[in-house]
Design a protein around this motif. Structure first.
Motif, PDB file in Angstrom:
ATOM      1  N   SER A 253       0.842  -1.197   0.000  1.00  0.00           N
ATOM      2  CA  SER A 253       0.000   0.000   0.000  1.00  0.00           C
ATOM      3  C   SER A 253       0.873   1.241   0.000  1.00  0.00           C
ATOM      4  CB  SER A 253      -0.943  -0.013   1.188  1.00  0.00           C
ATOM      5  OG  SER A 253      -0.250   0.322   2.348  1.00  0.00           O
ATOM      6  N   THR A 254       1.998   1.193   0.770  1.00  0.00           N
ATOM      7  CA  THR A 254       2.896   2.340   0.788  1.00  0.00           C
ATOM      8  C   THR A 254       3.456   2.606  -0.606  1.00  0.00           C
ATOM      9  OG1 THR A 254       3.504   1.767   3.037  1.00  0.00           O
ATOM     10  CG2 THR A 254       4.952   3.286   1.886  1.00  0.00           C
ATOM     11  N   ALA A 255       3.930   1.546  -1.257  1.00  0.00           N
ATOM     12  CA  ALA A 255       4.518   1.695  -2.590  1.00  0.00           C
ATOM     13  C   ALA A 255       3.488   2.268  -3.556  1.00  0.00           C
ATOM     14  CB  ALA A 255       5.029   0.355  -3.085  1.00  0.00           C
ATOM     15  N   LEU A 256       2.283   1.732  -3.468  1.00  0.00           N
ATOM     16  CA  LEU A 256       1.218   2.153  -4.375  1.00  0.00           C
ATOM     17  C   LEU A 256       0.918   3.638  -4.218  1.00  0.00           C
ATOM     18  CD1 LEU A 256      -0.268   0.316  -6.310  1.00  0.00           C
ATOM     19  CD2 LEU A 256      -2.180   0.256  -4.708  1.00  0.00           C
ATOM     20  N   ILE A 257       0.824   4.057  -2.959  1.00  0.00           N
ATOM     21  CA  ILE A 257       0.511   5.460  -2.682  1.00  0.00           C
ATOM     22  C   ILE A 257       1.610   6.356  -3.229  1.00  0.00           C
ATOM     23  CG2 ILE A 257       0.156   7.147  -0.841  1.00  0.00           C
ATOM     24  CD1 ILE A 257      -2.103   5.468  -0.580  1.00  0.00           C
ATOM     25  N   GLN A 258       2.859   5.883  -3.059  1.00  0.00           N
ATOM     26  CA  GLN A 258       3.956   6.729  -3.508  1.00  0.00           C
ATOM     27  C   GLN A 258       3.964   6.886  -5.020  1.00  0.00           C
ATOM     28  OE1 GLN A 258       7.400   5.176  -1.529  1.00  0.00           O
ATOM     29  NE2 GLN A 258       7.272   6.753   0.035  1.00  0.00           N
ATOM     30  N   VAL A 259       3.635   5.808  -5.746  1.00  0.00           N
ATOM     31  CA  VAL A 259       3.577   5.892  -7.199  1.00  0.00           C
ATOM     32  C   VAL A 259       2.491   6.888  -7.611  1.00  0.00           C
ATOM     33  CG1 VAL A 259       2.989   4.615  -9.288  1.00  0.00           C
ATOM     34  CG2 VAL A 259       4.521   3.608  -7.604  1.00  0.00           C
ATOM     35  N   VAL A 260       1.352   6.783  -6.931  1.00  0.00           N
ATOM     36  CA  VAL A 260       0.259   7.715  -7.221  1.00  0.00           C
ATOM     37  C   VAL A 260       0.726   9.149  -6.991  1.00  0.00           C
ATOM     38  CG1 VAL A 260      -2.022   8.477  -6.469  1.00  0.00           C
ATOM     39  CG2 VAL A 260      -1.541   6.046  -6.688  1.00  0.00           C
ATOM     40  N   ALA A 261       1.426   9.359  -5.858  1.00  0.00           N
ATOM     41  CA  ALA A 261       1.875  10.703  -5.521  1.00  0.00           C
ATOM     42  C   ALA A 261       2.904  11.218  -6.520  1.00  0.00           C
ATOM     43  CB  ALA A 261       2.460  10.710  -4.116  1.00  0.00           C
ATOM     44  N   ALA A 262       3.828  10.340  -6.924  1.00  0.00           N
ATOM     45  CA  ALA A 262       4.868  10.750  -7.867  1.00  0.00           C
ATOM     46  C   ALA A 262       4.238  11.128  -9.210  1.00  0.00           C
ATOM     47  CB  ALA A 262       5.883   9.633  -8.053  1.00  0.00           C
ATOM     48  N   SER A 263       3.187  10.422  -9.599  1.00  0.00           N
ATOM     49  CA  SER A 263       2.498  10.753 -10.848  1.00  0.00           C
ATOM     50  C   SER A 263       1.922  12.158 -10.760  1.00  0.00           C
ATOM     51  CB  SER A 263       1.361   9.767 -11.127  1.00  0.00           C
ATOM     52  OG  SER A 263       1.829   8.457 -10.975  1.00  0.00           O
ATOM     53  N   ALA A 264       1.372  12.468  -9.581  1.00  0.00           N
ATOM     54  CA  ALA A 264       0.813  13.806  -9.405  1.00  0.00           C
ATOM     55  C   ALA A 264       1.910  14.854  -9.492  1.00  0.00           C
ATOM     56  CB  ALA A 264       0.101  13.893  -8.061  1.00  0.00           C
ATOM     57  N   LEU A 265       3.083  14.524  -8.920  1.00  0.00           N
ATOM     58  CA  LEU A 265       4.219  15.440  -8.973  1.00  0.00           C
ATOM     59  C   LEU A 265       4.618  15.692 -10.426  1.00  0.00           C
ATOM     60  CD1 LEU A 265       6.343  16.987  -7.339  1.00  0.00           C
ATOM     61  CD2 LEU A 265       7.754  14.937  -7.397  1.00  0.00           C
ATOM     62  N   ALA A 266       4.713  14.595 -11.193  1.00  0.00           N
ATOM     63  CA  ALA A 266       5.081  14.704 -12.607  1.00  0.00           C
ATOM     64  C   ALA A 266       4.076  15.586 -13.341  1.00  0.00           C
ATOM     65  CB  ALA A 266       5.131  13.326 -13.251  1.00  0.00           C
ATOM     66  N   ALA A 267       2.787  15.394 -13.021  1.00  0.00           N
ATOM     67  CA  ALA A 267       1.749  16.190 -13.685  1.00  0.00           C
ATOM     68  C   ALA A 267       1.936  17.669 -13.370  1.00  0.00           C
ATOM     69  CB  ALA A 267       0.370  15.715 -13.225  1.00  0.00           C
ATOM     70  N   ILE A 268       2.305  17.966 -12.111  1.00  0.00           N
ATOM     71  CA  ILE A 268       2.502  19.370 -11.724  1.00  0.00           C
ATOM     72  C   ILE A 268       3.679  19.977 -12.478  1.00  0.00           C
ATOM     73  CG2 ILE A 268       3.288  20.838  -9.832  1.00  0.00           C
ATOM     74  CD1 ILE A 268       1.451  19.459  -8.009  1.00  0.00           C
ATOM     75  N   VAL A 269       4.781  19.238 -12.548  1.00  0.00           N
ATOM     76  CA  VAL A 269       5.959  19.758 -13.253  1.00  0.00           C
ATOM     77  C   VAL A 269       5.595  20.023 -14.723  1.00  0.00           C
ATOM     78  CG1 VAL A 269       8.294  19.220 -14.031  1.00  0.00           C
ATOM     79  CG2 VAL A 269       7.582  18.638 -11.702  1.00  0.00           C
ATOM     80  N   TRP A 270       4.861  19.066 -15.305  1.00  0.00           N
ATOM     81  CA  TRP A 270       4.482  19.222 -16.710  1.00  0.00           C
ATOM     82  C   TRP A 270       3.625  20.463 -16.891  1.00  0.00           C
ATOM     83  CZ3 TRP A 270      -0.286  19.234 -19.207  1.00  0.00           C
ATOM     84  CH2 TRP A 270      -0.229  19.138 -20.607  1.00  0.00           C
ATOM     85  N   ARG A 271       2.658  20.650 -15.989  1.00  0.00           N
ATOM     86  CA  ARG A 271       1.738  21.769 -16.113  1.00  0.00           C
ATOM     87  C   ARG A 271       2.472  23.096 -15.911  1.00  0.00           C
ATOM     88  NH1 ARG A 271      -0.694  25.063 -17.576  1.00  0.00           N
ATOM     89  NH2 ARG A 271      -2.809  25.805 -17.223  1.00  0.00           N
TER      90      ARG A 271
END
Ligand SMILES: Nc1ncnc2c1ncn2[C@@H]1O[C@H](COP(=O)(O)OP(=O)(O)OP(=O)(O)O)[C@@H](O)[C@H]1O
Ligand SMILES: [Mg+2]
Length: 515
Positions: A253-271
């Motif tokens: 669950s920890t790993a999963l959450i972190q992947v989700v969070a990192a995706s959000a980070l990537a989206a922010i950088v892209w935006r």
């Protein structure tokens, strides 16, 4: 099986009941929560200050900022230090107090539960409840509450900082929120199930250790090491597998959450790097935003593990509350009884144990006149001990009635009834302490030393007690281990005789009891 296996009450109900235990320590809880609030605010202020730090210090070289920002930082972390100390101390205080109160409550309940409860409850469970389960509850109350409140505040504050820096970028963050929630609820249900099983596994291990330690001589003589070791190995193996399952669930669950969070980070950088935003954004704003996001990640991660902690605590609390809710021995009689004449009559008494399927006693009628001696003789298993255990109401007859001085037993106050009875059971039980403590046990505590000696003489125990270096004050060892079997029996008999002796007030010379 007992109530434990029944479908559990809702987690929320249990948690509310636990919070009630924390109620008396509301002051410390408030202190801790205030500490958490300042902790989160200070962290928020720090991530916010990344923006002026970059933009004003390094880009604009503003003299006001150059002068005051370092001071601001020191002040901020001083505040944070005080806040986190208040949090840690407050939570520890609440958690430990709740453990103490729960231990006391459960132990007190153990003193009031009926004999039939002890027949069906594994002794390992009974012990593990006080040692292990209570600790788990402490975690739910203190650690989990701390994480839940502090990290939620942290997340809120950080989202505030992010919105302040750039609302449109923060919107991207919310992509991950529903996903996180989903992972969270699935994981929580799994944890609850496994933690319940871990608890009984711990009880099982405790019980086996007890048995093997108690019976260490039998184990050696009958070469039972192999059997005991195998059984024990299987139990700890089960324990390990259960814990690993929990660890896997938690890790995934920890790993999963972190992947989700990192995706959000990537989206922010892209935006943020699209031309329309790139022009309006300073590097300070962007750093502050990313900083807030990075501070938020560990908080989010802990928020996912808090579920495990909380569930473990709730499973443990369910178990404790089940015991606290088990009805005590029935004691509804009102009639006082100072000293019985001793006329005991059984009218058609039958007994069927809850655990057994046949009658241990069937339609027994018997009259024991005052001042006489009644002996019960019969084959092993014919029900002698069962009959005797009805008199102090360890069990209630399934049919028929027992009267003492023409009054039904259940009409007397239970304590008064038992005050009339002395007991030397087949299994002699001595308590840790001195010989004197054991002869003058319970309500007899504090009787005159001469009375103890008298009883010891009458039980033929005095001759060996006299020869011990410490006499009456010699320790008996755990369960009487330092004495011989016969010596133990004699002490139990002396205890019974002392109780039987007619004296006006057992506490008449309580000063003499022990130094
Ligand atoms: N706590 C209990 N739960 C269920 N069944 C029990 C319990 N105690 C005793 N029994 C059953 O009740 C019957 C009578 O047992 P009891 O201990 O009264 O015999 P006893 O006459 O005292 O035997 P002994 O002479 O060996 O001490 C036995 O069949 C036993 O299996
Ligand atoms: Mg018996």
């Amino acid at each position: 099986m007992t109530e434990r296996s029944a479908e559990p009450v809702s987690a929320w109900t249990t948690y509310r009941r636990l919070l009630a235990y924390a109620g008396p320590y509301g002051g410390f809880t408030a202190l801790a929560v205030i500490g958490m609030l300042f902790d989160a605010l200070a962290s928020g202020a720090f991530t916010w200050s990344l923006q002026p730090m970059l933009d004003d210090l390094f880009e604009a070289r503003d003299p006001f900022a150059i002068r005051w920002l370092p001071m601001f930082l020191v002040g901020l972390f001083l505040l944070r230090g005080i806040a986190s100390f208040a949090t840690d101390y407050g939570m520890a205080r609440v958690g430990r107090s709740v453990v103490r109160d729960l231990r006391n409550a459960v132990f007190q309940r153990y003193q009031a539960l009926p004999a039939s409860w002890f027949d069906r409850e594994p002794s390992g469970q009974i012990i593990a409840r006080i040692t292990y389960s209570a600790e788990q509850v402490a975690q739910a109350v203190a650690d989990a509450l701390k994480v839940a409140v502090l990290d939620s505040l942290m997340v809120l504050v950080m989202i505030g900082v992010m919105i302040y820096q750039s609302a449109s970028l923060t919107l991207y963050l919310f992509i991950m929120m529903p996903l996180t929630g989903l992972v969270w609820s699935v994981v929580g249900r799994r944890f609850r199930r496994y933690n319940r099983r871990i608890q009984s596994a711990v009880g099982e291990v405790t019980g086996m250790v007890e048995e093997a330690v108690d019976g260490h001589r039998e184990v050696r003589i009958y070469a039972g090491q192999e059997r005991e070791t195998t059984r024990f190995r299987e139990a700890v193996e089960r324990n390990l597998r259960l814990n690993l399952t929990v660890a896997i669930t938690s890790g995934l669950s920890t790993a999963l959450i972190q992947v989700v969070a990192a995706s959000a980070l990537a989206a922010i950088v892209w935006r943020a790097t699209r031309p329309d935003l790139l022009d309006t954004m300073t590097s300070g704003t962007f750093m502050s935003l990313i900083g807030a996001m990075l501070v938020m990640l560990p908080s989010l991660k802990r928020l996912t593990t808090v579920q495990a902690m909380m569930q473990r605590g709730i499973a443990a609390a369910d178990d404790l509350f089940a015991v606290l809710d088990t009805p005590a021995e029935c004691d509804s009689g009102q009639r006082p009884l100072l000293r019985t004449r001793g006329e005991l009559v059984l009218h058609g008494v039958s007994l069927r144990y809850e655990a057994g399927d046949s009658f241990a006693l069937r339609d027994i009628s018997l009259r024991c006149p005052p001042g006489s001696v009644t002996a019960l003789v019969g084959r092993s298993g014919s029900g002698k001990s069962s009959l005797v255990s009805l008199v102090p109401r360890f069990y209630e007859p399934s049919a028929g009635e027992i009267t003492l001085d023409d009054v039904a037993l259940q009409d007397y106050r239970l304590a008064d009834l038992r005050a009339q009875i002395a007991l030397v059971s087949q299994r002699v039980v001595l308590f840790a302490g001195s010989i004197a403590d054991n002869i003058a046990f319970g309500s007899l505590h504090g009787v005159a030393r001469e009375a103890i000696i008298e009883a010891a003489k009458a039980a033929n125990a005095w001759e060996f007690i006299e020869r011990l270096p410490q006499g009456l004050d010699s320790p008996v060892g755990e369960g009487g281990a330092l004495l011989s079997g016969g010596q133990r029996q004699r002490i139990a008999i002396a205890r019974a005789l002392l109780k039987n002796a007619p004296y006006p007030d057992p506490r008449r010379s309580h000063q003499r009891a022990r130094q």
